[in-house]
Write an enzyme that holds these catalytic residues in place. Structure first.
Site, PDB file in Angstrom:
ATOM      1  N   LYS A  39      28.971  59.614  38.681  1.00 61.33           N
ATOM      2  CA  LYS A  39      29.239  59.434  40.272  1.00 61.33           C
ATOM      3  C   LYS A  39      28.549  59.034  41.117  1.00 61.33           C
ATOM      4  O   LYS A  39      27.200  59.025  40.896  1.00 61.33           O
ATOM      5  CB  LYS A  39      29.500  60.859  40.856  1.00 61.33           C
ATOM      6  CG  LYS A  39      31.416  60.870  40.864  1.00 61.33           C
ATOM      7  CD  LYS A  39      31.256  62.246  42.185  1.00 61.33           C
ATOM      8  CE  LYS A  39      31.228  63.227  40.711  1.00 61.33           C
ATOM      9  NZ  LYS A  39      31.434  65.110  41.553  1.00 61.33           N
ATOM     10  N   ASP A  79      25.730  58.673  32.600  1.00 63.10           N
ATOM     11  CA  ASP A  79      25.639  59.784  33.393  1.00 63.10           C
ATOM     12  C   ASP A  79      25.096  59.272  34.281  1.00 63.10           C
ATOM     13  O   ASP A  79      23.738  58.974  34.060  1.00 63.10           O
ATOM     14  CB  ASP A  79      25.704  61.502  32.584  1.00 63.10           C
ATOM     15  CG  ASP A  79      26.861  62.513  32.815  1.00 63.10           C
ATOM     16  OD1 ASP A  79      27.893  61.907  32.595  1.00 63.10           O
ATOM     17  OD2 ASP A  79      26.520  63.504  32.443  1.00 63.10           O
ATOM     18  N   MET A 131      23.544  72.463  40.659  1.00 62.73           N
ATOM     19  CA  MET A 131      24.018  72.216  42.249  1.00 62.73           C
ATOM     20  C   MET A 131      24.441  73.105  42.840  1.00 62.73           C
ATOM     21  O   MET A 131      25.491  73.430  43.126  1.00 62.73           O
ATOM     22  CB  MET A 131      25.533  72.029  40.704  1.00 62.73           C
ATOM     23  CG  MET A 131      25.348  71.743  39.347  1.00 62.73           C
ATOM     24  SD  MET A 131      27.051  71.076  38.786  1.00 62.73           S
ATOM     25  CE  MET A 131      26.764  72.509  37.297  1.00 62.73           C
TER      26      MET A 131
HETATM   27  N1  SAH Z   1      22.452  69.688  32.220  1.00 62.47           N
HETATM   28  C1  SAH Z   1      21.751  69.328  32.919  1.00 62.47           C
HETATM   29  C2  SAH Z   1      22.232  70.159  34.057  1.00 62.47           C
HETATM   30  C3  SAH Z   1      23.120  68.756  34.552  1.00 62.47           C
HETATM   31  S1  SAH Z   1      24.161  70.199  36.143  1.00 62.47           S
HETATM   32  C4  SAH Z   1      20.979  70.249  32.558  1.00 62.47           C
HETATM   33  O1  SAH Z   1      20.631  70.422  31.892  1.00 62.47           O
HETATM   34  O2  SAH Z   1      19.249  69.483  32.799  1.00 62.47           O
HETATM   35  C5  SAH Z   1      23.443  69.203  37.599  1.00 62.47           C
HETATM   36  C6  SAH Z   1      22.443  69.767  37.981  1.00 62.47           C
HETATM   37  O3  SAH Z   1      21.159  69.992  37.085  1.00 62.47           O
HETATM   38  C7  SAH Z   1      21.503  68.489  39.451  1.00 62.47           C
HETATM   39  O4  SAH Z   1      23.299  69.205  40.316  1.00 62.47           O
HETATM   40  C8  SAH Z   1      20.622  69.451  39.758  1.00 62.47           C
HETATM   41  O5  SAH Z   1      20.711  70.936  39.656  1.00 62.47           O
HETATM   42  C9  SAH Z   1      19.959  69.215  37.934  1.00 62.47           C
HETATM   43  N2  SAH Z   1      19.288  68.212  37.754  1.00 62.47           N
HETATM   44  C10 SAH Z   1      19.319  67.838  36.461  1.00 62.47           C
HETATM   45  N3  SAH Z   1      18.375  66.671  36.538  1.00 62.47           N
HETATM   46  C11 SAH Z   1      17.365  66.942  37.653  1.00 62.47           C
HETATM   47  C12 SAH Z   1      16.389  66.375  38.583  1.00 62.47           C
HETATM   48  N4  SAH Z   1      15.667  65.902  38.009  1.00 62.47           N
HETATM   49  N5  SAH Z   1      15.854  67.144  40.145  1.00 62.47           N
HETATM   50  C13 SAH Z   1      16.524  68.261  39.725  1.00 62.47           C
HETATM   51  N6  SAH Z   1      17.736  68.213  40.100  1.00 62.47           N
HETATM   52  C14 SAH Z   1      18.298  68.616  38.225  1.00 62.47           C
END
Ligand code: SAH
Length: 248
Positions: free
Chosen positions: A57, A35, A168
């Protein structure tokens, strides 16, 4: 002989935040479906021999559609391969993990889930912000910015008084801010946006709720976790001026 699909939560980005189970699954993978937000370094460290299929993406490119990802993984498993689906954070937190689980089950492919450290909790923590703190917030609510809350839901969120953690959400922050103000949240409620949390170039930008409407966080780019609530004052960025950006 049927292979397997393992849905692996890769944590927020720092490869040190993989679980032991994640490392073990990677070490025996034949193919890794990667991913966009999954920790890329984890594959080099733990699955150097595996084939990598990058389905995330990239700027200028479209992500592989969800159904195609599922079909490709199922096809590999049916060929007897051990498939690892490495996702960012936790597979079941706004990550479509359960859709992939259902698709694998419907196809009769053995599937396993390894939870991961979600960015919803770990990214605020990387900026020193606890999502709960005794006497300040007894809970936290994780929201997707992709689905704007209704006015009724905004009212309920404000009444609940828990910390809001928005994933997001960069594109819809002004609307969310306006909605929360309408629902009665104090304009002075602190807000922090943590970009690329746990990465070496992590950045924290702070504002207050009113600032969301005047573009205080306009420079923030995805991926970012936005934290709204009094716990933000406990974070490392608490002494910053509104709109001030720091690299941690
Ligand atoms: N399953 C993931 C979330 C997926 S949605 C989880 O549990 O973390 C994707 C969103 O996660 C991004 O748009 C952002 O808001 C957040 N995100 C994921 N990794 C991040 C990071 N290292 N720093 C900041 N935001 C992050």
């Amino acid at each position: 002989m049927t292979g397997t699909i393992t849905l692996v939560g890769g944590g927020p980005g720092d490869p040190e935040l993989l679980t032991v189970a994640a490392c073990r699954a990677l070490a025996t993978a034949d193919v890794v479906f990667l991913d966009k937000l999954a920790p890329q370094q984890a594959v080099a460290d733990w699955a150097p021999g595996a084939e990598v299929v990058d389905v995330g993406k990239r700027p200028g490119h479209h992500a592989v559609p969800q159904q195609q990802i599922e079909q490709q993984m199922i096809a590999r498993a049916r060929r007897g391969q051990r498939v690892v689906r490495l996702k960012g954070g936790d597979p079941f937190v706004l990550g479509r993990g359960h859709e992939e689980l259902q698709a694998a089950e419907a196809a009769g492919v053995p599937v396993r889930v390894i939870p991961g450290i979600s960015s919803a909790v770990a990214v605020p923590a990387a900026a020193g912000i606890p999502v709960t703190h005794r006497g300040i917030a007894h809970g936290y609510t994780v929201l997707s910015g992709h689905v704007p809350p209704t006015d009724e839901q905004l009212d309920a969120l404000v009444r609940l008084g828990s910390t809001l953690v928005v994933l997001m959400g960069i594109g819809t922050l002004p609307q969310l801010g306006a909605g929360l103000l309408r629902a009665g949240m104090a304009a002075t409620t602190p807000v922090a946006a943590v970009e690329r949390g746990t990465a070496p170039d992590q950045q924290v930008t702070t504002s207050d709720l009113a600032g969301l409407l005047t573009g205080a966080l306009h420079a923030v780019r995805s991926p970012a976790v936005v934290v709204i609530g009094e716990v933000v004052r406990l974070g490392d960025a608490s002494r910053l001026e509104a709109g001030h950006r720091v690299a941690s």
